[in-house]
Design an enzyme around this catalytic site. Structure first.
Site, PDB file in Angstrom:
ATOM      1  N   ASP A 220       0.871  -1.286   0.003  1.00 30.94           N
ATOM      2  CA  ASP A 220      -0.166   0.080   0.217  1.00 30.94           C
ATOM      3  C   ASP A 220       0.794   1.262   0.164  1.00 30.94           C
ATOM      4  OD1 ASP A 220      -2.241  -1.646   0.170  1.00 30.94           O
ATOM      5  OD2 ASP A 220      -2.602  -1.010   2.214  1.00 30.94           O
ATOM      6  N   TYR A 377      -5.491  -9.549  -5.341  1.00 35.92           N
ATOM      7  CA  TYR A 377      -4.169 -10.373  -5.065  1.00 35.92           C
ATOM      8  C   TYR A 377      -3.225 -10.242  -6.275  1.00 35.92           C
ATOM      9  CZ  TYR A 377      -6.636 -11.312  -0.631  1.00 35.92           C
ATOM     10  OH  TYR A 377      -7.193 -10.988   0.592  1.00 35.92           O
ATOM     11  N   ILE A 379      -1.803  -8.235  -7.978  1.00 40.84           N
ATOM     12  CA  ILE A 379      -0.959  -7.240  -8.026  1.00 40.84           C
ATOM     13  C   ILE A 379       0.246  -7.215  -6.981  1.00 40.84           C
ATOM     14  CG2 ILE A 379      -2.629  -5.371  -9.182  1.00 40.84           C
ATOM     15  CD1 ILE A 379      -2.604  -3.945  -6.552  1.00 40.84           C
TER      16      ILE A 379
END
Ligand SMILES: Nc1ncnc2c1ncn2[C@@H]1O[C@H](COP(=O)(O)OP(=O)(O)O)[C@@H](O)[C@H]1O
Ligand SMILES: O=P(O)(O)OC[C@H]1O[C@](O)(COP(=O)(O)O)[C@@H](O)[C@@H]1O
Ligand SMILES: [Mg+2]
Length: 456
Positions: A220, A377, A379
């Protein structure tokens, strides 16, 4: 590398203190860094760094004083090898653990820690901890060597396995003590770093001669201070495939909308960067923006115009966006994962249904298609790209040099392109959010033409 002609001196900066094991015991014996004798390294003057080598936190200043800069400027110790090390390589027992969600490059960091400790410093006792923090007290450590980890950098995920939750401070530190580890390499995100602070404090309390380093991992990109987290660029690159597909689906339909949901629990960095690099995105919704659907300046009005003008539109939404406007039950309001992170509702699934209802209400006789792509998921469960691979290697080496030199309770990472040592408690508190008042967000709005969602 010291430079006697520089006009800035150590007294002009606020140098963030990193704990050194000699702070506990000044009598500890030091050793010459084995890199001095390593045939592959030419230890030119300045090769070994000292405590006067620093990295400035901010390299963009406003000399007019409109935006106050910290005074004195903040600085961190520069990462790299030291001439004298505190650990005798023959007595090192190193442990490596991966915690939290996956991120491209975790295996590269593990591989380079093992190879670096072995080849650069001659350490032979290196162990992997299985399945995150709980692994310290639940499983036997796995002995690692360069042959074993040779091709790990080509693999996605973490061979050591990871998990959320299971943070039991006493059990973890007891296990560290029982296994005789004196170096801990902790790879993880914001939650992991908060755990690392507790471990560091507990080791201090118990007066244990053990170095702890955190290696920030988060797909993130929500860890602050450092330039970006490893694996982030790979994830942004992977997201392009989903956005391209959404665009193709949307432009091949009458009034077609392509909707892509990307990771980003409390920050929208992946969505933002994927939008900027794609150019096909008409609207990017992130957790830092409170968007709304109906009325002037809302999403429906924007899409209505876009469909009229272009015949199709592409929407990218970060998973943490809009959570406060999705209707939810009482239990859904408080649901948490094992680490205490909030569990989100599917914002894109909700949007898809809201958009369908809106269109059939306002345009009952017109065709409309919405295709929702969720590459969540995909990526992050991939090996790192070339840039992230090199980045992971430098992180691992930075961590090893700092730990071997005797630093503890720190994290390594690039600040303005230079690798630095940052106190772990500072990293644990520093959240990297998208700044919706800066140039980058204006750039997003200018490429997408999306509304600012500020109600007039
Ligand atoms: N405040 C905290 N104190 C101690 N440990 C924590 C804290 N927050 C999270 N952890 C532990 O850190 C590990 C990873 O946290 P998590 O939030 O799942 O992922 P990440 O580190 O990637 O953000 C988990 O084992 C979790 O129990
Ligand atoms: O792997 P899980 O438990 O399904 O969690 C998914 C979450 O993990 C992430 O990929 C990364 O989160 P962390 O960096 O906190 O591990 C988030 O984007 C996402 O919300
Ligand atoms: Mg996290």
């Amino acid at each position: 590398m010291s430079n006697s002609s520089s006009s800035i001196s150590i007294s002009n900066v606020q140098l963030q203190h990193i704990t050194h094991l000699t702070n506990y015991n000044s009598q500890i014996q030091t050793h010459t860094n084995p890199l001095s004798f390593n045939p592959f390294f030419r230890t030119f003057p300045g090769f070994f760094l000292t405590s006067s080598d620093i990295v400035l936190r901010h390299n963009v200043l406003d000399l007019s004083g409109t935006f106050p800069s910290p005074n004195p400027p903040l600085a961190y110790h520069r990462a790299g090898p030291r001439n004298q090390i505190l650990f005798d390589p023959a007595t090192v027992r190193a442990s490596i653990v991966t915690c939290g969600g996956l991120c491209p490059g975790m295996n590269t960091v593990i591989r380079e820690l093992v190879v670096g400790l072995w080849e650069l410093y001659g350490v032979r006792e290196i162990f992997g901890i299985k399945a995150g923090y709980r692994g310290f007290y639940s499983y036997d450590p796995v002995r690692l060597n360069p042959k074993m980890v040779d091709d790990w950098h080509k693999r996605g995920g973490t061979v050591l396995e990871t998990s959320r939750g299971g943070f039991d401070l006493k059990k973890i530190v007891d296990a560290i003590q029982n296994h005789g580890f004196n170096q801990l390499y902790i790879i993880g995100g914001d939650g992991t770093m908060r755990g690392a602070v507790e471990i560091f404090e507990e080791l201090k309390q118990r007066k244990l001669y053990i170095s702890v380093v955190g290696i920030p991992k988060t797909v993130d990109n929500d860890v602050g201070i450092i330039d970006r987290s490893f694996g982030f660029q790979t994830a942004v690159e992977m997201a392009q495939q989903a956005i391209n597909a959404a665009h193709v689906e949307a432009e091949s339909a009458v009034n077609g909308i392509g909707l892509v949901k990307l990771m980003g629990r409390s920050t929208g960095h992946i969505a933002l960067h994927a939008t900027l690099s794609s150019r096909d995105v008409d609207c990017c919704l992130i957790p830092e923006i409170n968007f709304y659907l109906e009325g002037k300046g809302g999403l429906f009005e924007f899409l209505e115009d876009r469909l009229k003008e272009m015949g199709h539109a592409v929407l990218v939404v970060a998973e943490g966006a809009g959570q406060d406007i999705i209707p939810r039950t009482e239990s859904q309001k408080t649901e948490k994962d094992e680490s205490g992170n909030p569990v989100f509702l599917d914002v894109a699934g909700w949007l898809k249904s809201e958009l369908k209802n809106w269109w059939s209400r306002d345009h009952p006789n017109e065709l409309f298609t919405i295709k929702y792509i969720d590459p969540t998921y995909m990526i992050r469960a991939v090996p790192p790209n070339a840039t992230d691979n090199s980045y992971c290697t430098l992180l691992a080496h930075s961590a090893i040099h700092g730990v071997m030199a005797g630093y503890t309770g720190f994290v390594c990472g690039p600040i303005n392109g230079n690798y630095a040592y940052i106190p772990v408690d500072e990293i644990a508190k520093a959240k990297n959010k998208v700044d919706t008042r800066d140039h980058k967000w204006s750039w997003v709005r200018s490429v997408s033409n999306q509304p600012d969602f500020i109600r007039s």
